[in-house]
Write a protein that holds these residues in place. Sequence first.
Motif, short mmCIF file in Angstrom:
data_model
loop_
_atom_site.label_atom_id
_atom_site.label_comp_id
_atom_site.label_asym_id
_atom_site.label_seq_id
_atom_site.Cartn_x
_atom_site.Cartn_y
_atom_site.Cartn_z
N THR A 87 -4.05 -19.41 7.68
CA THR A 87 -4.91 -18.11 7.48
C THR A 87 -4.43 -17.18 6.23
O THR A 87 -4.96 -16.08 6.31
N SER B 137 -5.90 -7.66 13.99
CA SER B 137 -6.64 -9.02 13.77
C SER B 137 -6.98 -8.70 12.35
O SER B 137 -7.51 -7.87 11.88
N LYS B 138 -6.64 -9.74 11.66
CA LYS B 138 -7.22 -10.01 10.24
C LYS B 138 -8.61 -9.85 10.25
O LYS B 138 -9.12 -9.20 9.42
N SER B 139 -9.30 -10.45 11.38
CA SER B 139 -10.76 -10.34 11.21
C SER B 139 -11.22 -8.98 11.30
O SER B 139 -12.45 -8.51 10.90
N ASP C 62 -9.85 -6.23 10.13
CA ASP C 62 -9.41 -5.52 8.99
C ASP C 62 -8.67 -4.25 9.41
O ASP C 62 -8.60 -3.19 8.71
#
Length: 333
Positions: free
Chosen positions: A12, A198-200, A202
């Motif tokens: 990812t 979490s990356k999603s 942001d």
Amino acid sequence: MKNSVLSGMRPTGKLHLGNLYGALANWIKLQDEEYDRFYFVADWHALTTGFNESKEIPDNTIEMVADWLAFGLDHEKDTIFVQSLVKEHAELFLLLSMITPVGWLERVPSYKDQIAQLGKSKTSNYGFLGYPVLMAADIIIYKASFVPVGIDQVAHLEFTRELVRHFNNNVEKEVFVEPKPLLTEVPKILGLDGRKMSKSYDNAIYLSDTKEETDKKLRVMFTDPRRKRKTDPGVAEECGIFMLHKIFTEKDKQEEIKQACANATIGCVECKKMLSKNLNDKLEPVRQKREELLNKQDSIKEILIEGSKKAQKVAKNTLDEVKDAIFSNRRIG
Ligand code: TRP
């Protein structure tokens, strides 16, 4: 023969503090134990739901592995490799598909969850349905006894164990061992907005962030909402900043902060400044190592290619055993 541990991550890209102090820290803890250790980039798994972003996979692989190595994974002690460079995984996946009941796959919880999250267009492919079979192949081809993963992967491990029993029954031979998840405690790490990091979302702090970027992020990070004013007492254990203090700050200092927060004798700004200092002190050498590694990407590729060759030797042996079991020692070639 030594017991093996194995784990993998989908590529990812760069990792955030949640990934590092969650999953990766547990991989590194195992370095002193008496296991053969395999860690790999699950790039085929990334394709199951992200085929339209396949171009990003090579760069994401390099970024992620740079984080692994900078944080302490050691290619001399651990076998670090890329799934797609060890074709034996695909062959075992194919063979296992022949005995995997479709109903089992449809019942794996992540199957429905992912469809709900990602939508039909990304998930209505045959490879995605087979995700757990490929994952089972990844694990059992190294006869791994233990798989350090997060709680979200436990159902996949349960599926793998069932498939192992089913396969062994089918060929009337104990070819595979049932792997167990290794669930070590992972610290809770919140993102800038108070949700899970979490990356999603942001909301993450990355190892690749500079000191300045990190400080800036910490300054705007949510704290305990009880502390509207500096005189309002707070509950440190429920504050994202304190969760990070638990990783980066000495134990006795943590106690002091907890008390000071409860008594409202320390403000959030000051508390964050202390964290900034401790966090940057710890991360700076790791950031530097990451930079150095990324400046010689060829050496990262070399590590992955060498690691994949090492892994392949083990994988090939198991696959030969599998084919002997299926074709009762009479295979041609
Ligand atoms: N499914 C795992 C994840 O999303 C990645 C993975 C693929 C994996 N194969 C594996 C993890 C084998 C452990 C063992 O995180």
